[in-house]
Design a protein around this motif. Structure first.
Motif, PDB file in Angstrom:
ATOM      1  N   GLU A 152       0.828  -1.211   0.000  1.00 33.46           N
ATOM      2  CA  GLU A 152       0.000   0.000   0.000  1.00 33.46           C
ATOM      3  C   GLU A 152       0.861   1.261   0.000  1.00 33.46           C
ATOM      4  O   GLU A 152       0.594   2.210  -0.750  1.00 33.46           O
ATOM      5  CB  GLU A 152      -0.915  -0.017   1.218  1.00 33.46           C
ATOM      6  CG  GLU A 152      -1.782   1.227   1.359  1.00 33.46           C
ATOM      7  CD  GLU A 152      -2.585   1.213   2.646  1.00 33.46           C
ATOM      8  OE1 GLU A 152      -3.260   2.211   2.937  1.00 33.46           O
ATOM      9  OE2 GLU A 152      -2.517   0.198   3.378  1.00 33.46           O
ATOM     10  N   TRP A 153       1.914   1.267   0.816  1.00 27.13           N
ATOM     11  CA  TRP A 153       2.727   2.480   0.924  1.00 27.13           C
ATOM     12  C   TRP A 153       3.705   2.626  -0.229  1.00 27.13           C
ATOM     13  O   TRP A 153       4.119   3.757  -0.544  1.00 27.13           O
ATOM     14  CB  TRP A 153       3.432   2.509   2.268  1.00 27.13           C
ATOM     15  CG  TRP A 153       2.494   3.008   3.319  1.00 27.13           C
ATOM     16  CD1 TRP A 153       1.607   2.276   4.039  1.00 27.13           C
ATOM     17  CD2 TRP A 153       2.322   4.358   3.722  1.00 27.13           C
ATOM     18  NE1 TRP A 153       0.874   3.084   4.874  1.00 27.13           N
ATOM     19  CE2 TRP A 153       1.305   4.368   4.710  1.00 27.13           C
ATOM     20  CE3 TRP A 153       2.916   5.555   3.374  1.00 27.13           C
ATOM     21  CZ2 TRP A 153       0.878   5.535   5.319  1.00 27.13           C
ATOM     22  CZ3 TRP A 153       2.509   6.730   3.975  1.00 27.13           C
ATOM     23  CH2 TRP A 153       1.490   6.714   4.944  1.00 27.13           C
ATOM     24  N   ASP A 155       2.790   2.031  -3.315  1.00 24.13           N
ATOM     25  CA  ASP A 155       1.909   2.720  -4.266  1.00 24.13           C
ATOM     26  C   ASP A 155       1.667   4.161  -3.853  1.00 24.13           C
ATOM     27  O   ASP A 155       1.638   5.071  -4.707  1.00 24.13           O
ATOM     28  CB  ASP A 155       0.575   1.969  -4.376  1.00 24.13           C
ATOM     29  CG  ASP A 155       0.737   0.590  -4.986  1.00 24.13           C
ATOM     30  OD1 ASP A 155       1.769   0.347  -5.638  1.00 24.13           O
ATOM     31  OD2 ASP A 155      -0.158  -0.248  -4.775  1.00 24.13           O
ATOM     32  N   ARG A 156       1.488   4.407  -2.532  1.00 24.82           N
ATOM     33  CA  ARG A 156       1.176   5.758  -2.065  1.00 24.82           C
ATOM     34  C   ARG A 156       2.349   6.714  -2.297  1.00 24.82           C
ATOM     35  O   ARG A 156       2.172   7.836  -2.767  1.00 24.82           O
ATOM     36  CB  ARG A 156       0.788   5.718  -0.603  1.00 24.82           C
ATOM     37  CG  ARG A 156       0.459   7.079   0.000  1.00 24.82           C
ATOM     38  CD  ARG A 156      -0.227   6.965   1.326  1.00 24.82           C
ATOM     39  NE  ARG A 156      -1.565   6.406   1.181  1.00 24.82           N
ATOM     40  CZ  ARG A 156      -1.952   5.245   1.678  1.00 24.82           C
ATOM     41  NH1 ARG A 156      -1.113   4.510   2.390  1.00 24.82           N
ATOM     42  NH2 ARG A 156      -3.184   4.802   1.486  1.00 24.82           N
ATOM     43  N   ARG A 159       2.637   7.504  -5.897  1.00 22.21           N
ATOM     44  CA  ARG A 159       1.573   8.400  -6.359  1.00 22.21           C
ATOM     45  C   ARG A 159       1.775   9.836  -5.877  1.00 22.21           C
ATOM     46  O   ARG A 159       1.570  10.784  -6.625  1.00 22.21           O
ATOM     47  CB  ARG A 159       0.238   7.852  -5.876  1.00 22.21           C
ATOM     48  CG  ARG A 159      -0.975   8.657  -6.322  1.00 22.21           C
ATOM     49  CD  ARG A 159      -2.254   7.895  -6.034  1.00 22.21           C
ATOM     50  NE  ARG A 159      -2.419   7.559  -4.623  1.00 22.21           N
ATOM     51  CZ  ARG A 159      -2.285   6.335  -4.122  1.00 22.21           C
ATOM     52  NH1 ARG A 159      -1.974   5.322  -4.921  1.00 22.21           N
ATOM     53  NH2 ARG A 159      -2.460   6.097  -2.838  1.00 22.21           N
ATOM     54  N   VAL A 160       2.179  10.002  -4.620  1.00 25.27           N
ATOM     55  CA  VAL A 160       2.271  11.346  -4.030  1.00 25.27           C
ATOM     56  C   VAL A 160       3.633  11.977  -4.260  1.00 25.27           C
ATOM     57  O   VAL A 160       3.724  13.166  -4.609  1.00 25.27           O
ATOM     58  CB  VAL A 160       1.968  11.274  -2.515  1.00 25.27           C
ATOM     59  CG1 VAL A 160       2.163  12.642  -1.861  1.00 25.27           C
ATOM     60  CG2 VAL A 160       0.552  10.770  -2.282  1.00 25.27           C
ATOM     61  N   LEU A 202       0.852  12.816   2.202  1.00 22.68           N
ATOM     62  CA  LEU A 202       0.800  11.382   2.482  1.00 22.68           C
ATOM     63  C   LEU A 202      -0.239  11.063   3.548  1.00 22.68           C
ATOM     64  O   LEU A 202      -0.974  10.074   3.450  1.00 22.68           O
ATOM     65  CB  LEU A 202       2.172  10.894   2.924  1.00 22.68           C
ATOM     66  CG  LEU A 202       3.276  10.858   1.863  1.00 22.68           C
ATOM     67  CD1 LEU A 202       4.616  10.553   2.493  1.00 22.68           C
ATOM     68  CD2 LEU A 202       2.944   9.823   0.786  1.00 22.68           C
ATOM     69  N   ASP A 205      -3.616  11.327   1.936  1.00 23.65           N
ATOM     70  CA  ASP A 205      -3.868  10.224   1.014  1.00 23.65           C
ATOM     71  C   ASP A 205      -4.171   8.931   1.766  1.00 23.65           C
ATOM     72  O   ASP A 205      -4.961   8.103   1.298  1.00 23.65           O
ATOM     73  CB  ASP A 205      -2.648  10.030   0.108  1.00 23.65           C
ATOM     74  CG  ASP A 205      -2.916   9.041  -1.003  1.00 23.65           C
ATOM     75  OD1 ASP A 205      -3.529   9.442  -2.017  1.00 23.65           O
ATOM     76  OD2 ASP A 205      -2.541   7.861  -0.850  1.00 23.65           O
ATOM     77  N   ALA A 206      -3.555   8.765   2.946  1.00 22.99           N
ATOM     78  CA  ALA A 206      -3.803   7.573   3.759  1.00 22.99           C
ATOM     79  C   ALA A 206      -5.068   7.687   4.592  1.00 22.99           C
ATOM     80  O   ALA A 206      -5.419   6.740   5.303  1.00 22.99           O
ATOM     81  CB  ALA A 206      -2.602   7.298   4.664  1.00 22.99           C
TER      82      ALA A 206
END
Length: 693
Positions: A152-153, A155-156, A159-160, A202, A205-206
């Protein structure tokens, strides 16, 4: 059956102990022999023994099934009952005391013992395997959770931050409030700052709760990054100061609060000073009490407090040690070693600190040579002096003459006495350039705290933590919460504990025996100022609840900001008649001379006012019926002539030959009346005429 050894009475049987393979077999065989002998002598029917054996086998089978034992164990127990019952029946009919009967019984006993031992080992192995299987299952589930977090992180962050990380480990915090990601940065010179500056993005986004953050910090080397992700907001709840008042040391660290992962954060102040910034209502006073509580628990620190606001920061720590008459209470020492609430007492304290530091430099040369160090070895015999100055940063930036004298001495303490064990903790009301502009504060105060309490004005976190990324005031909107950074721990969210007066009193009593005493060398250097610090005449202000401090005490010598003089020209009502006019005039003149310069401003001549001839006071100067100075019209005309470019306030001040402060105030008033337009452009801000706006 087991035995325990007793010193006086010899071995003692433990009748509560369970049977093992040997004692179990012995018990079974002797029981069979006793029943067979008795039955043969009394003519007991042999069928009864078989019935009892069958019942025992059935009962043990049921109990073993309930205990979820293996089939091997169930079969062994049932067979033992049936074999024992069969031998007993045979021995009753043929005679239990023959060599054939006794030999077969011994053989049965050995077999039962061996079988019991074998099944016991099997059950232990089976139990260990079950435990290991459960642990493997938990590990698989945890690994699956960690893999999900890592994916998950990755990808995060991609993305960010537009970065591709290689996550090496995910550590779930034992407190259950979050986790830490250990990742390797991509090649090409990427640093952790690339992620740290996107902390807020971040977190959003989370979808983290308010008060929770994703903060990036340095890893084990410059190619690694640690991302601390908080998932539970521990800052919103109020926690009281821990009830553990165990002894601390300046070398082991002093707890000042806890991080978002609920772990304590400690400061190490042997060589460094500290700075605590917090506006009114942010919990700064409570933070001072937490600091004093930590110092009270140390066995090698003496705390000196300067609080020119009636000594309110140190009073709760001193009062439990004195009775209403100022006499010391037996068995209780103050939680602080010295408390100054006036300018005179603060000057005595600072002079004593400087004298002690200078004397230590000479007197302990042999000790430092013996220890092979250039720093004084601090211990309970030679304690460190921690000087806590409430609103000390404001003292350092004050323009008042008496404040400047204190500021000079505070800076001397900071600059000269690090090696000799005298350090400071300063507090300030705001994180602004005027407060933090002193280079000595920024350089020496390595441990820094900024309490926000949700306050935005005057909270420039970049001035308190230069270089820190991703810190925002709105992340800590709670009272007592803020940011803390030390050389050992990067700047991040934290919260301090709530400490109440009754707990302060408890800490004073609980830590009385922990406080060190000042070494003889330092005590002699401190002189009478230190020796008589708790003299009743010098602490009378602590017990005077009926009167406010007078000018003679130094606590009210400085004019309150914004009050100014009580001038009749500015009063709407008449002052009370003065009985001694000459004395009143003399006192008035002395006050004016002490606080205001009456010389004419550069380039102007004093113009006596018709309303109040005599002094050239700014309150009576340059006023007209429209409420603005007479030179404003010239300034407006000059600004109009300057065209769209406008004029800076400093240029207008040079033009009209007035002080910049007076010009700014007048131009601001003119803008409010619509005569000018203010164009805000930072240091290039100008005033423009409405025709050119």
């Amino acid at each position: 059956m087991t035995t325990t050894t007793q010193a006086n009475n010899g071995p003692v049987w433990d009748w509560a102990a369970g049977h093992g393979p040997v004692t179990g077999a012995l018990s079974a065989t002797t029981g069979c022999l006793a029943v067979a002998t008795t039955g043969a002598a009394t003519g007991m029917p042999a069928g009864w023994v078989l019935t009892v054996g069958a019942a025992g086998a059935i009962g043990h089978t049921i109990s073993s099934l309930r205990e979820r034992l293996s089939a091997r164990t169930i079969a062994m127990r049932s067979a033992s009952w049936l074999i024992g019952a069969g031998w007993t029946t045979w021995a009753m009919t043929t005679g239990p005391l023959t060599w054939a009967a006794l030999g077969s019984l011994a053989t049965i006993g050995v077999g039962i013992g061996a079988a019991a031992r074998s099944t016991l080992l099997f059950e232990e192995a089976r139990e260990l395997e079950a435990i290991a299987a459960d642990e493997r299952q938990v590990s698989r589930e945890l690994s699956a959770e960690r893999r999900a977090i890592a994916a998950e992180w990755v990808d995060r962050v991609q993305r960010v931050c537009n970065l591709t990380l290689r996550i090496l480990a995910v550590e779930i915090w034992p407190t259950g409030t979050g986790f830490t990601i250990d990742a390797e940065l991509p090649a090409g010179g990427t640093t952790y700052d690339r992620i740290a500056q996107h902390s807020a993005a971040l977190s959003a986004d989370a979808r983290l709760p308010h008060g929770c953050t994703a903060v990036a910090s340095q890893g084990v080397h410059q190619g690694r990054v640690l991302i601390d992700v908080t998932t539970v907001n521990v800052l919103s709840e109020e926690r009281t100061y821990p009830s553990d008042y165990s002894a601390l040391s300046i070398y082991t660290g002093i707890p000042w609060g806890y991080r978002t992962n609920a772990e304590e954060i400690c400061v190490f102040l042997r060589e460094q000073c500290a700075l605590v910034v917090g506006p009114t209502g942010s919990g700064k006073t409570n933070m001072v009490h937490v600091i004093l509580a930590g110092f009270a628990r140390t066995t090698d620190v003496l705390t000196w407090v300067i609080d020119l606001n009636a000594g309110s920061a140190g009073l709760p720590w001193a009062r439990p040690a004195f009775d209403p008459n100022g006499a010391p209470v037996d068995g209780v020492r103050p939680g602080v070693d010295w408390l100054a609430s006036t300018h005179e007492e603060a000057a005595r304290m600072l002079d004593a600190a400087l004298a002690i530091g200078m004397r230590r430099k000479v007197a302990y040369q042999d000790l430092m040579a013996e220890r092979n160090t250039d720093q004084l070895p601090i211990s309970a015999k030679i304690p460190q002096i921690m000087l806590v100055v409430d609103e000390g940063a404001e003292i350092l930036t004050s323009t008042d003459r008496s404040m400047k004298d204190l500021a000079k001495k505070i800076l001397e303490v900071i600059r000269m006495l690090r090696a000799m064990g005298v350090r400071t903790v300063l507090t300030a009301l705001g994180a602004t350039g005027s407060v933090l502009g002193n280079l000595m504060i920024r350089r020496e105060a390595k441990a820094r705290v900024c309490l926000t309490g949700g306050e935005v004005e005057g909270m420039d976190l970049s001035k308190v933590f230069p270089g820190a990324r991703g810190l925002r005031v709105d992340q800590a909107p709670y009272k007592g919460a803020g940011f803390m950074g030390t050389p050992e721990s990067a700047a991040a969210l934290f919260k301090n504990w709530r400490i109440l007066p009754n707990q302060i009193r408890d800490i004073v009593h609980a830590t009385t025996d922990m406080h060190p005493t000042l070494d003889d060398v330092s005590a002699k250097a401190g002189g009478d100022a230190y020796a008589n610090r708790w003299a009743p005449d010098r602490t009378a202000w602590m017990r005077d609840t009926a009167h406010a401090p007078t000018a003679g005490t130094g606590a009210a010598e400085q004019p309150t900001a914004g009050r100014g003089l009580n001038l009749s020209a500015l009063r709407s009502d008449k002052a009370a008649p003065v009985t001694d006019e000459d004395a009143a005039v003399r006192a008035f003149m002395e006050q004016i001379d002490a606080q205001f310069a009456t010389a004419p401003e550069p380039g102007t001549e004093p113009e006596p006012s018709a309303a109040a001839p005599g002094l050239n006071l700014s309150a009576l100067r340059d006023s007209d019926d429209d409420g603005g100075p007479t030179w404003v019209a010239d300034a407006v005309a000059a600004i109009k002539a300057a065209g769209p470019a406008g004029m800076k306030p400093s240029a207008v001040a040079d033009l009209v030959r007035r002080s910049r402060q007076a010009v700014r105030a007048a131009l601001k008033a003119a803008a409010e009346r619509g005569e000018l337009v203010y164009r805000d452009n930072g240091p290039h801000s100008v005033y423009v005429h409405p025709d050119h706006a």
